[in-house]
Design a protein around this motif. Structure first.
Motif, short mmCIF file in Angstrom:
data_model
loop_
_atom_site.label_atom_id
_atom_site.label_comp_id
_atom_site.label_asym_id
_atom_site.label_seq_id
_atom_site.Cartn_x
_atom_site.Cartn_y
_atom_site.Cartn_z
N HIS A 34 -34.96 2.04 9.62
CA HIS A 34 -34.60 1.06 8.59
C HIS A 34 -34.52 -0.33 9.21
O HIS A 34 -33.89 -0.50 10.26
CB HIS A 34 -33.22 1.38 8.00
CG HIS A 34 -33.11 2.74 7.38
ND1 HIS A 34 -33.10 2.94 6.02
CD2 HIS A 34 -33.00 3.97 7.94
CE1 HIS A 34 -32.98 4.24 5.76
NE2 HIS A 34 -32.91 4.89 6.92
N GLY B 83 -29.47 6.11 0.99
CA GLY B 83 -28.10 5.98 0.53
C GLY B 83 -27.37 7.31 0.63
O GLY B 83 -27.80 8.21 1.34
N GLU C 296 -29.21 15.21 4.47
CA GLU C 296 -28.33 14.55 5.45
C GLU C 296 -26.94 14.54 4.81
O GLU C 296 -26.04 15.25 5.25
CB GLU C 296 -28.80 13.11 5.74
CG GLU C 296 -27.86 12.32 6.64
CD GLU C 296 -28.00 10.79 6.49
OE1 GLU C 296 -28.27 10.30 5.38
OE2 GLU C 296 -27.79 10.10 7.51
N ASP D 64 -33.83 6.15 12.94
CA ASP D 64 -33.04 5.81 11.75
C ASP D 64 -32.65 4.33 11.76
O ASP D 64 -33.27 3.52 11.09
CB ASP D 64 -31.80 6.71 11.64
CG ASP D 64 -31.36 6.94 10.20
OD1 ASP D 64 -32.10 6.55 9.27
OD2 ASP D 64 -30.26 7.50 9.99
N ASP D 65 -31.59 4.00 12.50
CA ASP D 65 -31.08 2.61 12.54
C ASP D 65 -30.89 2.26 14.02
O ASP D 65 -29.76 2.30 14.53
CB ASP D 65 -29.77 2.53 11.77
CG ASP D 65 -29.97 2.84 10.29
OD1 ASP D 65 -30.44 1.95 9.57
OD2 ASP D 65 -29.70 3.98 9.88
N1 ADE Z 1 -29.69 3.68 5.11
C1 ADE Z 1 -29.76 3.37 6.41
N2 ADE Z 1 -29.53 4.45 7.17
C2 ADE Z 1 -29.30 5.49 6.33
C3 ADE Z 1 -29.00 6.86 6.49
N3 ADE Z 1 -28.88 7.43 7.69
N4 ADE Z 1 -28.80 7.62 5.40
C4 ADE Z 1 -28.89 7.08 4.18
N5 ADE Z 1 -29.18 5.79 3.95
C5 ADE Z 1 -29.39 4.99 5.02
#
Ligand code: ADE
Ligand code: ZN
Length: 336
Positions: free
Chosen positions: A23, A171, A203, A281-282
């Motif tokens: 993201h 989300g 998740e 992911d992030d």
């Molecule tokens: N937005 C950013 N990272 C996320 C994640 N792990 N799960 C859901 N939405 C997200």
């Protein structure tokens, strides 16, 4: 090298691979956020050294609203996008699909074309500097209405921006509840307009979320999907249809989905024949690098070079890169 010895970091960097689940919201440096917050006169939620300590997914998503709210100019969005391409290149990725969720970026509400143009400027500059190409997956938030979903798809279809490859949804499913048919029409129309479809599920939801993503939203790819491990029938479906999972091990540990890498199901899913790939992911917010994720898993599960090659191949196949980009990555992989 014996086949199950852990490859060194240079060898992992050289492995031709794609990232398919990251993201843009997760690409902030703490020092940059501190500087932008000071300039805007906005208080920091915590001191800089604890800025990226999260108490689960809900807390994390709330933080994204704060952080993205500071990215108020075209230059800041372009800088973030360029920065992501640099991270990719440092991990030896040759392509990425990147998710951006407009709901988090307050300063850009009502200005989607400008927002996408700014992100595109950063990625274009990166490509001109020899950094890897990136496709954009524009995301709905789970808590949005069907009307808001239709509005986003209308805007994307009207814009037809070449950078945009997919509609996504992310989300908190635990807060928003079961998918139902709320987003089905938006995803159907996105697919009909030639966009690919990628869905966060499994998740903050159990296996039923993954099934809904496939059956109701026509997902081409599942983001996470790890809790599919709880349903043997679903595993069979994922294997039969070869629907890929974009798995993010460190994210799942940091946000409390699994207590340790040894308990993480990525290896069991892989052994069952599911098309799993490894992702961040992030990356900056959760302290994950793509290469680091490969290293973490290959150590924990004693993966061989053949296993790593197959995982990298999954990542390329699962990506929404164009045919030429995929073919050249696959060629490079055969020379690894
Ligand atoms: N937005 C950013 N990272 C996320 C994640 N792990 N799960 C859901 N939405 C997200
Ligand atoms: Zn994600």
């Amino acid at each position: 090298m014996p086949s199950t010895q852990i490859p060194n970091i240079d060898r992992l960097r050289a492995l031709p691979k794609a990232e398919v689940h990251a993201h843009l919201e997760g690409c902030f440096e703490p020092s940059v956020l501190e500087q932008w917050a000071a300039q805007a006169g906005v208080p920091m939620p915590r001191p800089r050294d604890r800025l990226f300590q999260f108490e689960g997914l809900a807390d994390f998503l709330h933080f994204l609203d704060w952080a993205c709210g500071l990215a108020s100019t075209r230059d800041r969005l372009a800088e973030l996008s360029y920065g992501f391409s640099k991270l990719l290149s440092e991990s030896g990725a040759g392509y990425a699909d990147v998710i951006v969720n407009p709901t988090h970026w307050k300063a850009w509400h009502g200005r989607l074309p400008d927002m996408i143009a700014s992100i595109d400027a950063g990625f274009t500059a990166a490509e001109q500097d020899g950094l890897p190409p990136v496709g954009l997956c524009v995301s709905l938030l789970r808590s949005q209405s069907s009307g808001a979903a239709a509005e986003l798809v209308d805007a994307l279809v009207a814009l037809r921006h070449p950078r945009v490859v997919a509609l996504s949804i992310d989300g908190n499913e635990a807060a928003a509840g079961r998918t139902s048919s709320r987003f089905a029409e938006a995803f159907r129309r996105a697919g009909a307009a030639g966009l690919r479809r990628t869905v966060h599920a499994g998740e903050s939801s159990g296996p039923e979320g993954v099934r809904d993503a496939i059956e109701l939203l026509g997902a081409d790819r599942i983001d996470h999907g790890v809790r599919a491990i709880e349903d043997p029938g679903l595993i069979e479906l994922l294997v039969d249809r070869q629907i890929p999972l974009g798995i993010c091990p460190t994210s799942n540990l940091t946000l409390g989905v699994y207590p340790s890498i040894e308990n993480h199901p990525i290896d069991r899913l892989r052994r069952a024949g599911v098309a799993v790939s490894i992702n961040t992911d992030d990356p900056l917010l959760l302290g994950a690098s793509l290469m680091g994720e490969y290293a973490l898993c290959s150590k924990a599960f004693s993966w061989s070079e053949d296993d790593l090659r197959a995982l990298a191949r999954n990542s390329i196949d699962a990506s929404f890169a164009n045919t030429d980009a995929k073919a050249s990555l696959i060629q490079a992989l055969s020379n690894w």
